[in-house]
Structure formats: C-alpha cells, structure tokens
Design an enzyme around this catalytic site. Sequence first.
Site: not given
Ligand code: BG6
Length: 488
Positions: A192, A386
């Site tokens: 990101e 993701e």
């Molecule tokens: C993304 C990141 O922004 O979102 C991850 O690359 C992160 O590292 C994921 O865990 C979900 O966000 P969060 O804050 O719910 O863990």
Amino acid sequence: MYKEQAPTGFKPDFLWGGATAANQLEGGWNLDGKGLTTAEVVKKATDRKVFSMSDVSKESIKEAIADKSDTNYPKRRGVDFYHHYKEDIALFAEMGFKSYRMSIAWPRIFPNGDDAEPNEKGLAFYDDVFDELAKYDIEPVVTLSHYEMPLHLTQKQNGWASRSTIDDFLKYTETVFKRYRDKVHYWLTFNEINSTTFGFIGSGSVDTDLSTTDEKLQLRYQALHHQFVASALAVKQGHEINSEFEIGSMLARTQTYPATPNPEDVRAAQDADQANLFYTDVQVRGEYPEYMNRFFNEHYIVLQMAPDDEQILREGKVDFLSFSYYMSTVTSNQPAGDDSVGNMTFGEKNPYLETSDWGWQIDPIGLRISLNTLWDRYRVPLFIVENGLGAVDQISEDGQIHDQYRIDYLRKHIEQMAEAVKDGVDLMGYTMWGPIDIISASTSEMSKRYGFIYVDQDDEGNGTLKRLKKDSFNWYKKVIASNGIDLN
Ligand code: BG6
C-alpha cells in the site's frame, strides 16, 4: 484484442490464497538476532475507529524502546507464526491454497538496516517457511516492505525521508533476491505505497514535530519519491538476478463515487481518484502524472530529485499491479463532514451500502468497477492481494465459529471478480486478507478478525494460541477446488 469468445471464468492457474504481514503475524520480535521494527513501536489504538498508525513521535519511540514487553505493542507478539508456521501452512494447504502472500521482516535480515552482513538466522527462518510452502506446491508472493522497516533507520536518518535509505533497501533486496532466487517467483515492493503520504506507518519518518500540514506533506512526498526510486531500482535489480521474477506494485485501492451528478461532485470524485491512482501511474507507467504538478504547487512541495531519477522510474516499471480492496467512498464538492470510512479512507457515507463493525463501507460491485478502471488504464495483469472482512467472532455453544457473515462478504466479492474477468480484465489471483486471525494493522486489536482459522488470543495477549477452523474454512476450500465456481 478481439476474441470470438469472452473468458468464462478464472484462469486454470489462478492464484487463490491468503495474505498476511510479518509484523502482524510472526511474533518472535526479539528472537534470533532480529532488530526492532517501526511497527513494533506503534502503540495499540485507544479508539478503534480512529486512524492512529502515524501518531509516533521521537518521545513515543523512546518510551517504546524502554518498554520491553508486548502489552502495549501487540504487533510484537503477533500470533506466533514464528513457532507455528508448519501447523499454519498445513492448514493453508488443507484449504488448497495455490499461493500465500507474506512479507519478510526487513529487520530480521538486517537488524539495524545498515549492518555490514545479514543475519543468517533470519535468512534461515524464511528458507524454512519457503521450503514448507514448497512441500504443498504453494507459491509464495513476497512483500519486501509491509508497513515496517528497521527502527534504527528511523533514528539514524528519519526513515524514507532520507535518500540514503534507498541504498539500505537495495542491499536488503539484493540479499533476499539472491538467497531466495529459486524459491520465490512473485515479489511486491511496498505494501500500500499510498500509506506513505499518511506518515510514519509507510514512511518510517517522524513528522509529528512539524507544525504545518504543508511541511508534513513536503516530507512525506519526498519520502515517497525515495520509495518510488527504490522500488524501480529493486525491479531492475530483481530482473538482473533472475529474469523470470515477476515484481509488482501494491496500492490500497479505494473506489470513489460522486455524491450527486452535479459536475462539481463528479469533478471532486475524479480528483480523489487521481489522488489514489497517482502511485500506480508512477510505478506502472514509469513517470509522474501531470496532474500532480498542480497539487505540488498548491502545497508548496518541491521534490528533490537526482538527475537520473526520471530514467530510473522509466526503466523500473512493475510487471503487474497488485492492490487491496476493502471498501468504497463518496466524494462531494461540499462535504457534510469528513468521516473516516476506513484506514486512510475518508469521505461521505453511502446510503446504499452496509458497513462493517468498524464502519468500512462494503461494496462488492465497487471491486468490479475498480478492476475495470485499473485494467483500462494500465493494461498490465492485476492481482487482488487483500480483501476481507474484519469482524468479531464468537465461539458458539457447539464449540464452532459460524462466520456466515464472512462467507457472504467474500462470496459477493468473488462473484464480482468473476464478472470482471468476463468483462475481459486480466486477473492473476486473489489472496484474501488474513486467512488466519492476526493483529489488526490499524488498531492492533486481536478481536478484529479476518481469518478462516481462529486463533485463541484476546486483545491483551491472553490465550492458548490454539488454531480452530471456522465455517468459512471449508467454504473457501470448496471455492478453490472448483476454481471459483462453487460459491455456496
Ligand atoms: C491493509 C493492510 O490496509 O488492511 C493490512 O495492508 C491490514 O496490513 C489490512 O491488516 C486490514 O486493516 P486492519 O486495520 O483491519 O488490520
């Protein structure tokens, strides 16, 4: 190109799997020579809906270093993958994973970032992980820097704000590219990369002592420029070490809609979209887009560039574009409020969408729209690395976790992914976020769970760390076995 038949489904070698990050998963924060990482000095959040990953000052770093426990810094403990990796990978294999996106903790390899020699024990750990994955034919997809860098580089040169971090990074990438030359085929440079303009979490640079927003922006965009150059040089370096490597960029993609058809709102949404796509414009097209000049001028940002930087960016274009997708947002020319709708995502509420318990707006069709936008704009293969739902899971009386809400979320997104493939988008794979419960990036909570595999640990770090399959585990297994056809 015209083809008589439109694609009907995912490619036979589609990379189904899951994604994690070292600093949220591994634990073993002070074992076997590992140095402290920037993520391990970020305190757990006090408000689960406030973005606080960049609230780091010189004082808070000193306080964190003096604190030798993991109580306030849950990323130090993760879920102890460091000692459970064989069990966890066996569970991934049971689901039929074709790929596993993970990151290397840079300070496990170079504890201080500027060490003369790498830490052999750190290198050996990832050898073991890659060998374990190979046993099951799971393809690793490795992020070189996922929200962390050796803390020493922050203390010494304020992280990516300094140009010399490029050399430190390239020494690290050369080491891991050579060591894992025959074990890893897919690499991502910076997780990101747009997070860098949100401060410490991405830049490793402390800017809480700067008084104006423009001063902060100057520092962050300069740090980002150094990352762009480092990423481009790493792409070149990687291809020289193994010409077969496929090396991608990674963007936090947010789909933005105008609040109304009023051209003012449409223009505001276009502006927001450009602000999101700027990063991939540089990494995929190999040059800064013109629209950023206006932004830089308006904020008095002057980037310090070396004479050959433009050429480096042109020569270091990525092979594919990967991105995270969780939500969409709405932009208005006259915002009623600037609500936070997710990590680093702001905007208006969308009355047509439901939200997660953390206020993230759930929008599967937005994924199809984004896939089409990215494909139209860049014409390079896309990889969703993701996507997932953070939710509180309860263990039922029967001892099981019935996470139908997670299945519903993922199913709807995969359906839209399939539509995008039929639209003609070249999609390489899908690694959902957090196949095993890990520490949340934004809040450091354990109770914000994404996994198919439950981990017995609470927010305070109590628990047996026992792994337990949720209902979604067998569901995802079917999805993979049917190459995305059986979604029920
Ligand atoms: C993304 C990141 O922004 O979102 C991850 O690359 C992160 O590292 C994921 O865990 C979900 O966000 P969060 O804050 O719910 O863990």
